[in-house]
Design a protein around this motif. Structure first.
Motif, mmCIF file in Angstrom:
data_model
loop_
_atom_site.group_PDB
_atom_site.id
_atom_site.type_symbol
_atom_site.label_atom_id
_atom_site.label_comp_id
_atom_site.label_asym_id
_atom_site.label_seq_id
_atom_site.Cartn_x
_atom_site.Cartn_y
_atom_site.Cartn_z
ATOM 1 N N TYR B 145 -14.755 -18.768 -3.303
ATOM 2 C CA TYR B 145 -16.048 -18.112 -4.691
ATOM 3 C C TYR B 145 -16.143 -17.008 -5.927
ATOM 4 N N HIS B 147 -17.438 -16.391 -9.373
ATOM 5 C CA HIS B 147 -18.532 -15.591 -10.132
ATOM 6 C C HIS B 147 -19.815 -16.547 -10.645
ATOM 7 N N GLY B 148 -20.477 -16.332 -10.465
ATOM 8 C CA GLY B 148 -21.720 -17.765 -10.992
ATOM 9 C C GLY B 148 -21.726 -17.511 -12.782
ATOM 10 N N PHE B 186 -17.383 -22.874 -4.207
ATOM 11 C CA PHE B 186 -18.471 -22.375 -4.396
ATOM 12 C C PHE B 186 -18.894 -21.419 -5.253
ATOM 13 N N HIS B 187 -19.853 -21.712 -5.905
ATOM 14 C CA HIS B 187 -20.320 -20.890 -6.371
ATOM 15 C C HIS B 187 -21.468 -19.884 -6.827
ATOM 16 N N GLY B 188 -21.225 -18.540 -6.954
ATOM 17 C CA GLY B 188 -21.665 -17.745 -7.086
ATOM 18 C C GLY B 188 -23.250 -18.075 -8.173
#
Lengths: 166, 450
Positions: B145, B147-148, B186-188
Motif C-alpha cells: 500500500y 502513499h497516494g 496498491f496506490h493510496g
C-alpha cells in the motif's frame, strides 16, 4: 456515463489484483483513473464506477469524499498542491504557497479565471527533506521550490497551456 | 505527461550521498541501479534462494526464518517498534484458508521520506523481504500500500514487480520451488489515517479508511477478515540482510534490543536535509553532523525525534541521547518513524504546534468523539494563543484536553495529536505564557495576522 474501452482495460488491470469476490478493493484505483482522464470525479462517474464494481453508489461516494486527493469539483488544468506542514514550513513551504498564489493572483484553494491553475495548500506529501515541495496534478512531485524555481515553473506551465489553446 | 524533471529531486541529496554509516538498505545506490539485474549484482535475491534451498544449502523452514528474524532484534520501522519476529509468530499456522501480507508504504508521518527512497531506488529489496516474510508465514498473496502522493514511486514499484515476475521471483512456483507468492501494488489517495494499520486494511478493501477496534488483531482478522500481517517498508527491506548474514550479526550492528541500521529522515533547520542510514544507537549529535549541522549562527532549540506525533525534546536532552528505541523512550519521546524534525533558535514553538494541531484536526477520521472534537478544540486554542487572543487558562485547558484524548480513541491518531501538545507545554511552557501575556512571540517573530 459509459466508459470507453481503454478506461475499462485500466479498470480491469486493477480489479485483477484482488480476489474475484473483492472487486471493491479496486474502487480507489478506478476513481483515480476517472480523475486522471476527466479531471475530477463527478456524481455520474461515481455511479458508473459503482455499477462496474457492483457497489452501492453511496459506498463509492464515501470513498471520494474521504480521501484528500479526489477532486469533487472541476479544477484547473494544473492542480498545484503545495505542502505547508511543519517540516516544509521550516523550509519556506508557506513562502512557496504565498508566492504561487500571489504570482497567479489566487487565494489558496482558488483557481485562475482562465481555468489553467488551481492552487491548494496540502498536508505532508512525504518528501520533507526536499522541501519546499509541491505536487502537480496528483502525479509529479517537484522539489526545492524556491521563488525563482516557482516562477520558472509557472512560466513553463503557462507556455504549455497556451500551446494547447488555453 | 509534460516533462518537469528539471524541477524534481534526483535522490542525490537524500539517498545516494556518502553520509550513511554501514548502510544495508541504501548500500551502493545511485538512482540508476534500481533494476533487478543491479539488485542481483549486489547480492539481491540470494536470501530468497537460501531459504528455498536453491543456493546449494539445505534451505530453511518457515519456523527457522521466524527464529532468525526474532534473533535479529528487528523492530518495526513504521512507528511502533514492535518486534518483527514476534509479530510474524502471531499468524496462525494451520489455518484453513488464505492468509495475507501487507506492506505499509503509506508514508505520511510529517518529516518522513525514507520509504519513498527505498521504493524508488531499491524496490527489489522490499519485494525480496516480502517474499521471505510470506514464506515464513505461509502467505500466498500480498499487497504493498503506497502513499497516494508519490505516484512516480508507485509506478517504479509496479515496474520492479514486472521484472520480478518475469525473472520467476514472484508468481507460481518461484524459481521452480513449491513456493508460490503473488504481490501487487496498491496506490493510496491521500489520507494520513491510512498509515494506521487497520485503517489501511479498510482502505485496501475499498472503503473509507476508518480504523478498526482491536482486538481482534489483524493476525486473526485482517484483510477480508483473514489472518494478515502488516509491516513497514523499511522493516521488510531489512529482512534479506538478516537472512543472508544471520540474526545475531544484525543485532550486533545496533545495540541490545535495538538491532540493525535505521534510516533517519533529518529535516527542518539543518544545512543538508536528507535520509541517513546509520546503526541504531548512533548519537544524535553524529546524525546532526551528517545532516550538515545547523545553519551558520544558529543554535539548536528543539527536536521532534520520531515524526510529528512524537513529543518534542529540548536541545540539551537531544544532544545527550542516542538514536534508538530505548534511548529515545527514556528521554521522554519516541523513535517513531525515524523522522527527525530539527528546530533552531529562531523558531516559535507556539507557531510550530499550531501547524501540527491543524494537521491532526484535518486528518482525524471523525470516528471517535474525543479525537474528532478534541483535535479541533486543541487547534482553536493554539490558534488563539498564537494570534494574541489566548487566555492563561487556555494553557491548562490544552493539557486537560490532550489528557482526555489520550487513550480514549480507537486508534493512535488521538494520542498522536495529544502528545505534541503535552510535549510542547512540558518543555516550552514559558513561550505559551509569554504569548498570552504579551500577545506576541518570544523569539521576536511577529505574531501572524492571518
Amino acid at each position: 456515463m459509459k466508459f470507453g474501452e481503454s478506461t475499462l482495460a485500466r479498470f480491469a488491470r486493477e480489479v485483477a489484483k484482488y480476489p474475484a469476490d473483492q472487486k471493491q478493493s479496486a474502487v480507489m484505483a478506478c476513481l483515480a483513473i476517472v480523475q486522471h482522464e476527466q479531471g475530477h470525479v463527478s456524481a455520474e462517474a461515481e455511479n458508473a464506477v459503482a455499477a462496474y464494481l457492483g457497489m452501492a453508489p453511496i459506498a463509492v461516494h464515501e470513498v471520494t469524499t474521504f480521501y484528500n486527493m479526489y477532486n469533487q469539483q472541476p479544477v484547473g488544468k494544473f492542480k498545484l498542491n503545495v505542502c505547508t506542514n511543519l517540516p516544509c514550513q521550516l523550509r519556506d513551504g508557506q513562502t512557496a504557497l504565498d508566492h504561487v498564489c500571489q504570482r497567479l493572483g489566487v487565494e489558496p484553494y482558488g483557481s485562475t479565471d482562465d481555468g489553467v491553475f488551481t492552487v491548494q495548500p496540502s498536508e505532508c506529501l512525504g518528501a520533507c527533506a526536499d522541501a519546499p515541495v509541491m505536487l502537480v496534478n496528483d502525479r509529479q512531485m517537484l522539489s526545492f521550490m524556491t521563488p525563482e524555481r516557482l516562477d520558472e515553473l509557472v512560466d513553463t506551465l503557462k507556455a504549455h497551456a497556451a500551446k494547447e489553446g488555453n | 505527461m509534460l516533462d518537469l524533471s528539471k524541477f524534481q529531486a534526483t535522490g542525490r541529496e537524500t539517498c545516494f550521498h556518502d553520509r550513511h554509516i554501514g548502510a544495508q538498505i541504501y548500500d551502493r545506490l545511485d538512482g540508476r541501479n534500481w533494476h533487478l539485474r543491479d539488485y542481483e549484482a549486489r547480492g539481491g535475491y540470494q536470501a530468497l534462494r537460501k531459504i528455498l534451498g536453491l543456493d546449494g544449502g539445505p534451505g530453511m523452514t518457515p519456523d527457522q526464518v521466524v527464529a532468525e528474524v526474532k534473533a535479529s532484534g528487528l523492530r518495526g520501522r513504521g512507528g511502533a517498534g514492535f518486534p518483527t519476529g514476534l509479530k510474524w509468530s502471531f499468524m496462525p499456522k494451520n489455518y484453513n484458508g488464505p492468509k495475507y501480507l501487507v506492506c505499509n508504504s503509506d508514508e505520511g508521518e510529517p518529516g518522513t521520506c525514507k520509504d519513498r527512497d527505498i521504493l524508488a531506488y531499491n524496490p527489489h529489496i522490499v519485494i525480496e523481504g516480502m517474499a521471505i516474510a510470506a514464506y515464513a508465514m505461509g502467505v500466498s498473496t500480498a499487497w504493498n500500500y503506497i502513499h497516494g502522493e508519490i505516484f512516480e514511486v508507485y509506478q517504479r514499484f509496479e515496474e520492479a514487480l514486472d521484472e520480478a515476475r518475469a525473472a520467476g521471483y514472484l508468481g507460481d512456483h518461484i524459481l521452480g520451488s513449491g513456493f508460490s507468492f503473488q504481490l501487487h501494488a496498491f496506490h493510496g489517495f491521500g489520507a494520513y489515517i491510512c498509515g494506521e494499520e487497520t485503517a489501511l486494511l479498510e482502505s485496501l478493501e475499498g472503503k473509507k479508511g476508518q480504523p478498526r477496534f482491536k482486538p481482534p488483531f489483524p493476525a486473526s482478522f485482517g484483510v477480508y477478515g483473514k489472518p494478515t500481517t502488516i509491516n513497514n517498508t523499511e522493516t521488510f527491506a531489512a529482512v534479506p540482510w538478516i537472512i543472508r548474514n544471520g540474526g545475531p550479526a544484525y543485532l550486533e550492528v545496533g545495540k541490545p534490543n535495538n538491532g540493525g541500521t535505521k534510516i533517519f529522515s533529518v529535516v527542518g533547520d539543518v544545512q543538508r536535509p536528507g535520509n541517513f542510514e546509520v546503526p541504531l544507537g548512533t548519537p544524535f549529535a553524529k546524525l546532526l553532523e551528517l545532516a550538515g549541522g545547523l545553519r551558520p549562527g544558529r543554535s539548536l532549540k528543539a527536536v521532534i525525534p520520531g515524526g510529528s506525533s512524537a513529543p518534542v525534546l529540548p536541545a540539551n536532552i537531544m544532544m545527550d541521547t542516542t538514536m534508538d528505541y530505548d534511548a529515545i523512550a527514556k528521554a521522554g519521546s519516541m523513535l517513531g518513524s525515524g523522522a527527525v524534525i530539527v528546530m533552531d533558535d529562531t523558531r516559535c514553538m507556539v507557531k510550530s504546534l499550531l501547524r501540527l494541531s491543524y494537521f491532526y484536526q484535518h486528518e482525524s477520521c471523525g470516528q471517535c468523539t474525543p479525537c474528532r472534537e478534541g483535535t479541533g478544540w486543541l487547534w482553536r486554542m493554539v490558534d488563539r494563543i498564537e494570534h494574541g487572543k489566548g487566555r492563561m487558562e487556555d494553557i491548562e485547558l490544552l493539557g486537560s484536553v490532550a489528557d482526555n484524548i489520550m487513550g480514549r480513541t480507537i486508534c493512535a491518531l488521538g494520542d498522536a495529536a495529544a502528545m505534541p501538545v503535552r510535549g510542547m507545554i512540558k518543555h516550552f511552557r514559558d513561550e505559551f505564557v509569554y504569548h498570552v501575556e504579551h500577545k506576541r512571540c518570544v523569539v521576536g517573530m511577529a505574531v501572524s495576522t492571518t
